[in-house]
Write a protein that holds these residues in place. Structure first.
Motif, short mmCIF file in Angstrom:
data_model
loop_
_atom_site.label_atom_id
_atom_site.label_comp_id
_atom_site.label_asym_id
_atom_site.label_seq_id
_atom_site.Cartn_x
_atom_site.Cartn_y
_atom_site.Cartn_z
N TRP A 170 44.09 51.70 38.93
CA TRP A 170 45.28 52.10 38.51
C TRP A 170 45.88 53.06 39.42
CZ3 TRP A 170 45.39 57.38 38.93
CH2 TRP A 170 44.38 57.93 38.96
N ASP A 171 45.32 53.58 40.55
CA ASP A 171 45.95 54.46 41.53
C ASP A 171 46.66 53.47 42.21
OD1 ASP A 171 46.70 56.67 43.05
OD2 ASP A 171 44.66 56.60 43.81
N VAL A 172 45.96 52.48 42.71
CA VAL A 172 46.79 51.11 43.67
C VAL A 172 47.66 50.84 43.08
CG1 VAL A 172 46.17 49.15 44.90
CG2 VAL A 172 44.42 50.87 44.88
N ILE A 173 47.67 50.32 41.80
CA ILE A 173 48.90 49.77 41.09
C ILE A 173 49.94 50.98 40.87
CG2 ILE A 173 49.79 49.11 38.89
CD1 ILE A 173 47.00 47.80 38.35
N GLY A 174 49.88 52.08 40.88
CA GLY A 174 50.81 53.19 40.87
C GLY A 174 51.39 53.33 42.33
N ALA A 175 50.64 52.96 43.23
CA ALA A 175 51.17 53.27 44.62
C ALA A 175 52.10 52.05 44.94
CB ALA A 175 50.27 53.55 45.56
N LYS A 176 51.66 50.98 44.44
CA LYS A 176 52.40 49.79 44.88
C LYS A 176 53.71 49.57 44.02
CE LYS A 176 51.50 46.62 46.91
NZ LYS A 176 52.09 46.16 48.42
N ALA A 177 53.63 50.20 42.78
CA ALA A 177 55.00 50.33 41.91
C ALA A 177 55.68 51.18 42.70
CB ALA A 177 54.58 50.78 40.63
N ALA A 178 55.32 52.18 43.58
CA ALA A 178 56.41 53.21 44.12
C ALA A 178 56.69 52.83 45.21
CB ALA A 178 55.56 54.54 44.04
N GLY A 179 56.27 51.55 45.91
CA GLY A 179 56.81 51.11 47.31
C GLY A 179 55.96 51.24 48.35
N LEU A 180 54.67 51.84 48.20
CA LEU A 180 53.72 52.21 49.24
C LEU A 180 52.98 51.04 49.27
CD1 LEU A 180 54.75 54.91 48.54
CD2 LEU A 180 52.49 55.93 48.85
N ARG A 181 52.29 50.75 50.49
CA ARG A 181 51.11 49.76 50.68
C ARG A 181 49.83 50.73 50.04
NH1 ARG A 181 51.99 47.27 56.75
NH2 ARG A 181 54.50 47.00 56.24
N ALA A 182 48.85 49.84 49.91
CA ALA A 182 47.68 50.23 49.37
C ALA A 182 46.59 49.32 49.61
CB ALA A 182 47.63 50.29 47.78
N ALA A 183 45.11 50.00 49.92
CA ALA A 183 44.22 49.40 50.07
C ALA A 183 43.08 49.79 48.88
CB ALA A 183 43.45 50.00 51.37
N TRP A 184 42.50 48.74 48.21
CA TRP A 184 41.71 49.19 46.98
C TRP A 184 40.15 48.80 47.72
CZ3 TRP A 184 39.47 45.25 43.10
CH2 TRP A 184 38.71 45.82 42.13
N VAL A 185 39.52 50.17 47.39
CA VAL A 185 37.99 50.00 47.88
C VAL A 185 37.27 49.61 46.74
CG1 VAL A 185 36.35 51.63 48.57
CG2 VAL A 185 38.81 52.00 49.42
N LYS A 186 36.64 48.60 46.88
CA LYS A 186 35.91 48.11 45.66
C LYS A 186 34.63 48.28 45.88
CE LYS A 186 35.17 43.78 43.29
NZ LYS A 186 35.26 42.07 43.21
N ARG A 187 34.02 49.72 45.32
CA ARG A 187 32.85 50.05 45.64
C ARG A 187 31.76 49.58 44.93
NH1 ARG A 187 32.21 53.44 49.46
NH2 ARG A 187 34.12 54.93 50.00
N GLN A 188 32.14 48.95 43.59
CA GLN A 188 31.26 48.36 42.79
C GLN A 188 31.36 46.85 42.74
OE1 GLN A 188 28.55 49.97 41.35
NE2 GLN A 188 29.58 52.05 42.13
N PRO A 189 30.49 45.91 42.97
CA PRO A 189 30.76 44.44 42.87
C PRO A 189 31.33 43.95 41.71
CG PRO A 189 28.66 45.05 43.81
CD PRO A 189 28.90 46.29 43.32
N ASP A 190 30.95 44.69 40.47
CA ASP A 190 31.41 43.88 39.25
C ASP A 190 32.92 44.74 38.93
OD1 ASP A 190 30.64 46.51 38.77
OD2 ASP A 190 29.47 45.93 37.08
N ALA A 191 33.22 45.66 39.77
CA ALA A 191 34.68 46.33 39.49
C ALA A 191 35.88 45.27 39.27
CB ALA A 191 35.15 47.18 40.57
#
Length: 236
Positions: free
Chosen positions: A187-208
């Motif tokens: 949700w944080d990544v989506i918020g950043a992208k919606a605001a025009g930033l770039r974003a890296a998602w750290v997928k800490r859980q394999p099933d996330a």
């Protein structure tokens, strides 16, 4: 998912690191909870974290701001009621104190050091109260790797309000296109992208799962240790 190689060989960025769930592990509270609530410890830690976030979202939407420390305390009370395990005030106090000693994920310190050596501007970017986050990051010995702590408390609202991502770019004196959010929270990544930033998602859980909102992170990594190589490859 990737970006085109661009700009000069020395291109650097402002990297705003989410704290809870990205740099430190709030679910590690299951360990001290074990002695207090037994087999409910993992469930307790997960529900506490979930309600903490929910309360911040709700307060942001309602425009009835109370800081993240308040949300954390209120979520703790809710969790006790939901799981029917009322704790003495002394134990509650120790659990809240434990939020200042959450453990780093194993790769964080070395990864921050490598990214800093590449010349990127590193800051913590958090829903948390600045004083609490500074204490936490001091306790885990990474505050010195960061140039600043950017808290939503400055604006009295919470992520994913677009104004807080714009605030990150302003504070780091970078354009949104030169400003990255690094977060384990989709949700944080989506918020950043919606605001025009770039974003890296750290997928800490394999099933996330990443929310199917027709928004994609610029990069998906399993840990912060993948970021220095990724940025180096796109600067060379």
């Amino acid at each position: 998912m990737s970006l085109e190689c661009e700009d000069s060989m020395e291109k650097t960025y402002a990297l705003g690191f989410d704290v809870y769930g990205t740099l430190v592990d709030p679910l590690a509270l299951a360990e001290p909870l074990q002695a207090l609530v037994g087999e409910q410890a993992a469930r307790f830690a997960k529900l506490w974290r979930s309600k903490q976030l929910e309360y911040s979202f709700r307060r942001g939407l309602m425009r009835r701001y109370a800081d993240f420390d308040v949300c954390t305390r209120q979520a703790l009370r809710y969790t006790q009621q939901a799981l029917r395990c009322e704790l003495p005030e002394s134990d509650q106090g120790r659990l809240l104190e434990a939020y200042l000693y959450l453990p780093l994920f194993p790769e964080v310190a070395a990864s921050l050091s490598a990214l800093k050596a590449q010349g990127h501007q590193l800051v913590a970017f958090t829903n948390g109260v600045e004083a609490s986050i500074r204490a936490l990051l001091t306790n885990v010995d990474v505050l010195s790797q960061l140039e600043d702590v950017v808290s939503v408390d400055d604006l009295r609202t919470f992520k994913p309000d677009p104004v807080v991502y714009a605030h990150l770019a302003r504070r780091t004196e970078h354009t949104p296109n030169e400003t990255w959010l690094v977060s384990s929270n989709a949700w944080d990544v989506i918020g950043a992208k919606a605001a025009g930033l770039r974003a890296a998602w750290v997928k800490r859980q394999p099933d996330a799962l990443f929310d199917p909102w027709d928004v994609e992170p610029d990069i998906v990594v399993n840990g912060l240790d993948e970021l220095p190589t990724w940025f180096a490859q796109r600067s060379g």
